[in-house]
Design a protein around this motif. Structure first.
Motif, PDB file in Angstrom:
ATOM      1  N   GLY A 102       0.367  24.817 -30.890  1.00  0.00           N
ATOM      2  CA  GLY A 102      -0.592  24.512 -31.951  1.00  0.00           C
ATOM      3  C   GLY A 102      -1.233  25.705 -32.615  1.00  0.00           C
ATOM      4  N   ASP A 125      -4.690  19.515 -35.418  1.00  0.00           N
ATOM      5  CA  ASP A 125      -4.631  19.715 -33.974  1.00  0.00           C
ATOM      6  C   ASP A 125      -4.471  18.354 -33.305  1.00  0.00           C
ATOM      7  OD1 ASP A 125      -4.874  20.340 -31.341  1.00  0.00           O
ATOM      8  OD2 ASP A 125      -6.939  21.085 -31.463  1.00  0.00           O
ATOM      9  N   SER A 149      -7.315  16.971 -31.433  1.00  0.00           N
ATOM     10  CA  SER A 149      -8.501  16.501 -32.161  1.00  0.00           C
ATOM     11  C   SER A 149      -8.451  15.010 -32.451  1.00  0.00           C
ATOM     12  CB  SER A 149      -8.640  17.266 -33.479  1.00  0.00           C
ATOM     13  OG  SER A 149      -7.581  16.934 -34.373  1.00  0.00           O
TER      14      SER A 149
END
Length: 717
Positions: free
Chosen positions: A703, A533, A536
């Motif tokens: 995503g 991701d 992240s």
């Protein structure tokens, strides 16, 4: 590259004629794969050797007249009994007292003679595509050609080529013709090419000499002698014959089976060499014959047990089990598959996932704490094969995959062993081309639901391949389309890693549907899967500090992934660094060689750092100011997802990097493609300077692909 190297090689001398042989494996039972006619050699058995050698000692040898053996031109050297005794000499040299004999074509004649005349040496015999004529009939092309072999027909067309005089006039033409008759199965282009290349390793004089003792002999006369030997054959015998065999018609196999009271397995639609075109079926038949008929002492006239589409052994617990196959061609598959596996576990918390994978994927899996199935160690290396096929920034991947045929067969047989010995509810194949292909070729071996993943569909010809490659890619595509049409239940779900518009809008070939329209009708679309991701990764400036990159430096990362084909590109990048540094203050270039290139093999240069395999490379790419990479989809889409500028250099003749990947990147407005042929260090340095100053306007990458893919897999459980 061979799927398995021999454990021992050697020669036996037979009255001045050297016979080359190989020994594979060390099992208690010996299997001797006899040579067929000298127009081919022992590589004819390449799809059988790796599988059989896991269980038995397998011996092969080249016939006198081809391969590693000598090529005498004296007809006396090719007497059929002399050739049969070559087999005994090879067994003696290898220290084998008894063996199961497997013979194709003329090799079945040798097996028949040995079983009759030397029963103490023969534990069993399998006759494949036999040319044994115990009927005396002469109403088929081979029989007629042998009768008139010494007559000049004055024509080099069709079976008139099977003639001593035609051999001399146009030997290559004869080899091509005969290979076409032997490899007449649909979609047999690679097997035909193999047969032609092997045939051209002998000479017209040697090949003509092999037929001297059979030429002109009436079939009725030879049939009488052969029938007289039948009562002396007491070992178990299995006959395997293709129903479309144009060299030895199927009635020959039926007649031999009837004479010997042996079972016959007729392979519907198969030609003369089913061990090449239908290797999985033949491998299974051979193993069953040895295990159940020879080792267990089953009666020779019992029918081999046939397997149906069972679901494998009974499982001991209700916990769902998944066997995940992750392609070794590019490390990006491993990361996206791990992301899918993580999501699958969140949807099916008690799912157990085992991985059947190869290096370098197994390194990624081990780092992630995943369970790699022990059978993974038995897989032949696909990435090493592709590395061996590559040269300077060039990988003709379509041809490389074609030449990987024996590796794919060997790896499928390893997979088959796993699913037959253990219960799995779901098999996930991320571009596991061998599993998808052979499950469609032999649907009876399916043991679990099967999910197929890919990020491209369709072979696309490269311009340099010309008309030949256009025909070949169309043939391979047509075979795949036929598989799906004939066996729509093999793939329980087909997942495209991307969106419908990511599929190229090109035809599969003349008279075939369009790739995009067909894919939309047969696939579910997960969206792209980055394997991480981007959110992240957090703030980019914080990420740079964490990775050791300073605010006042411009970081360029050059990476070539998991293959060893990128060394030449990295050398050019190293040469380009000082040129770019003249216009880019604080330039810092980091060269990442990947797991298959030694950093020490690249030159040193001020301002250039060399690093080996970096497990979290995507984090470094997200932190860099510019990336220079090959044209692989994973890395370029990671850069797209993190909004980084990059130059990409598609490998020459790599249809996926040249066609499929650029099409997708153009949709996102991402990256700048560079032609390696014109990418001098000066050109690379100039492009680096321009890209570092360009404003990016990429389309965002969704995503949620891993979750959508995992949801489709969970439905299979």
């Amino acid at each position: 590259m061979r799927a398995r190297q021999p454990d021992t090689t050697g020669f036996v001398d037979r009255d001045g004629v050297r016979i080359g042989y190989e020994v594979h494996g060390d099992g208690d039972v010996t299997v001797l794969l006899l040579p067929a006619w000298a127009i081919v050699h022992s590589r004819l058995w390449k799809a059988q050797i790796p599988y059989l050698a896991k269980r038995y000692r397998v011996i092969t040898y080249d016939p006198r007249g081809n391969g590693a053996s000598d090529r005498p031109v004296d007809p006396a050297a090719y007497d059929v009994h002399t050739q049969a005794e070559d087999a005994l000499a090879v067994l003696d040299a290898a220290g084998a007292q008894r063996a199961v004999l497997v013979g194709n074509s003329f090799g079945s004649i040798l097996a028949y003679l040995l079983a009759a005349l030397h029963p103490e040496r023969v534990a069993g015999a399998v006759l494949i595509g036999t040319t044994l004529n115990v009927t005396g009939r002469d109403d088929y092309p081979l029989a007629q050609a042998l009768l008139t072999f010494d007559e000049d027909k004055g024509s080099d067309e069709g079976w008139n080529r099977y003639n001593r005089h035609s051999f001399q006039r146009d030997f290559a033409g004869f080899v091509r013709f005969f290979a076409g008759e032997a490899m007449n199965d649909p979609h047999s282009t690679k097997h035909w090419e193999d047969a032609v290349s092997w045939g051209l390793e002998t000479t017209p004089e040697a090949l003509a000499a092999t037929l001297s003792d059979r030429a002109g002999v009436p079939p009725a006369k030879s049939a009488e002698r052969l029938r007289a030997l039948a009562p002396r054959i007491t070992c178990p015998v299995l006959v395997v014959h293709g129903t479309q065999d144009r060299i030895g018609p199927v009635f020959l196999g039926r007649s031999v089976a009837s004479l010997l009271r042996a079972p016959i397995v007729e392979l519907e639609g198969a030609g003369h060499c089913p061990q090449a075109r239908y290797p999985v079926q033949v491998n299974r038949l051979l193993r069953r014959f040895v295990d159940e008929t020879v080792q267990a002492g089953t009666a020779a006239d019992s029918e081999p047990r046939r397997t149906g589409p069972s679901r494998g052994p009974r499982r001991e617990a209700s916990r769902p089990r998944v066997l995940y196959l992750s392609s070794p061609i590019g490390l990006g598959h491993a990361r996206r598959d791990l992301a899918i596996a993580t999501e699958l576990r969140s949807l099916v918390p008690d799912a157990r996932i085992d991985w059947l994978a190869q290096d370098p994927v197994t390194r990624v899996l081990a780092t992630a704490g995943e369970r790699v199935h022990p059978a993974s160690r038995a897989l032949a290396s696909e990435s090493a094969h592709l590395q061996a096929e590559s040269c300077e920034h060039d990988l003709h991947v379509f041809e490389a995959v074609r030449r990987m045929d024996e590796i794919l067969v060997a790896n499928f047989m390893t997979f088959l062993d796993v699913i037959q010995q253990e219960h799995y509810d779901l098999v996930v194949g991320d571009e596991s081309w061998d599993v998808d292909h052979f499950l469609h070729e032999d649907p009876a071996v399916k043991r679990a639901r099967f999910a197929w993943l890919t990020d491209f569909v369709g072979y696309v010809p490269m311009p340099a391949g010309g008309e030949r490659e256009r025909l070949l890619t169309a043939d391979y595509n047509a075979e795949m389309l036929g598989h799906i049409e004939q066996h729509p239940d093999i793939r329980d779900v087909s997942i495209f890693v991307g969106d419908p518009d990511d599929v190229v809008d090109l035809p599969f070939g003349p008279g075939l549907p369009g790739i995009r329209e067909w894919t939309q009708a047969h696939y579910s679309f997960a969206g792209y899967i980055t394997g991480f991701d981007p959110a992240s990764l957090g703030d980019r400036s914080h990420l740079r500090r964490e990775l050791g990159y300073h605010p006042d430096e411009t970081v360029v990362i050059a990476a070539v992934g998991g293959s060893g084909v990128g060394g030449s590109l990295l050398r050019r990048v190293i040469e380009a660094h000082p040129l770019a540094a003249e216009n880019v203050p604080g330039l810092r270039t980091i060269v990442v060689t990947g797991p298959r290139l030694d950093p020490a093999s690249l030159p040193d240069a001020p301002g250039v750092e060399k690093r080996a395999y970096v497990p979290d490379l995507h984090r470094h790419l997200a932190a860099c100011d510019l990336a220079l990479v090959q044209g692989g989809l994973t890395t370029t889409m990671e850069l797209t997802a993190t909004g980084r500028p990059f130059l990409y250099f598609p490998l020459r003749n790599h249809f996926e990097q040249q066609i499929h990947v650029p099409h997708r990147l153009r949709r996102y407005g991402a990256g700048r493609a560079m032609d390696y042929a014109t990418a001098t260090p000066e050109a690379i340095a100039h492009a680096m300077t321009e890209e570092l100053g360009r404003t990016l306007t990429y389309q965002p990458v969704d995503g949620g692909g891993a979750r959508r893919a995992a949801t489709l897999l969970a439905e299979c459980l």
